[in-house]
Enzyme design. Sequence first.
Site, mmCIF file in Angstrom:
data_model
loop_
_atom_site.group_PDB
_atom_site.id
_atom_site.type_symbol
_atom_site.label_atom_id
_atom_site.label_comp_id
_atom_site.label_asym_id
_atom_site.label_seq_id
_atom_site.Cartn_x
_atom_site.Cartn_y
_atom_site.Cartn_z
ATOM 1 N N HIS A 54 -20.072 -82.373 51.874
ATOM 2 C CA HIS A 54 -19.150 -83.318 52.515
ATOM 3 C C HIS A 54 -17.929 -83.639 51.644
ATOM 4 O O HIS A 54 -16.957 -84.179 52.125
ATOM 5 C CB HIS A 54 -19.871 -84.596 52.961
ATOM 6 C CG HIS A 54 -20.269 -85.532 51.876
ATOM 7 N ND1 HIS A 54 -21.518 -85.516 51.285
ATOM 8 C CD2 HIS A 54 -19.593 -86.546 51.295
ATOM 9 C CE1 HIS A 54 -21.585 -86.475 50.392
ATOM 10 N NE2 HIS A 54 -20.431 -87.109 50.370
ATOM 11 N N ASP A 78 -26.566 -80.367 51.717
ATOM 12 C CA ASP A 78 -25.307 -81.042 51.395
ATOM 13 C C ASP A 78 -24.788 -80.634 50.020
ATOM 14 O O ASP A 78 -24.428 -81.467 49.200
ATOM 15 C CB ASP A 78 -25.457 -82.571 51.488
ATOM 16 C CG ASP A 78 -24.121 -83.305 51.427
ATOM 17 O OD1 ASP A 78 -23.075 -82.672 51.665
ATOM 18 O OD2 ASP A 78 -24.125 -84.513 51.130
ATOM 19 N N SER A 115 -20.042 -89.241 45.276
ATOM 20 C CA SER A 115 -20.665 -88.068 45.903
ATOM 21 C C SER A 115 -20.422 -86.806 45.095
ATOM 22 O O SER A 115 -19.314 -86.551 44.638
ATOM 23 C CB SER A 115 -20.110 -87.866 47.309
ATOM 24 O OG SER A 115 -20.492 -88.903 48.149
#
Length: 191
Positions: free
Chosen positions: A14, A44, A119
């Site tokens: 992402h 991910d 992230s």
Amino acid sequence: FVISADGYIITNHHVAAGGNSTMVKFTDGTQRIAEIVVIDDEFDLALLKVKTNSPMSYVQLAMADNPPDGSDIVIMGYPAPGRFGYTVKTTKGVVTSGNNGASGGYDVTVDAKANPGNSGGPIYNNSGHVVAVLSAGTTLTDGIINSYSLAVSAGRLRRFLNKNNITVTPGDELETPLTTQQISERNRMAT
């Protein structure tokens, strides 16, 4: 974070999705274009590659596939860029579940706070090796950021790399644990 001297980088899907390349800014202020090598939707994860003329600082994965419950961890990343500046931040926490049983996606839960910008950051054990890739923070229904974060284990990361013909040597566990400050200083250039 950089996982090999020849410029392979790991982040989240992402974070890197949306193109064939992305700009990577390093702690020393240098910037390079990174080619997106492969993206994995299931876990991910994204593998990037920057061109380099000399060996880069990099970090190693932990030997264990999953971190032990209750173990101390250090997260490094760039939470809330702009609001807190554009320098790497260090957060200490504990693994609340080293293998939460999730069949896909995130399988590690930690009590360290994650915010947008964290992230794709590494989660280190007390030997300074990557035990997981930070992927998401949990939020309450009223939008307040809670104190748990979700991550992809070193084991799932290793399977992702092996599937894409990238082999990394795990780091040896140290007899004497590193302090949070030592981990931060040691791994800053590769984060």
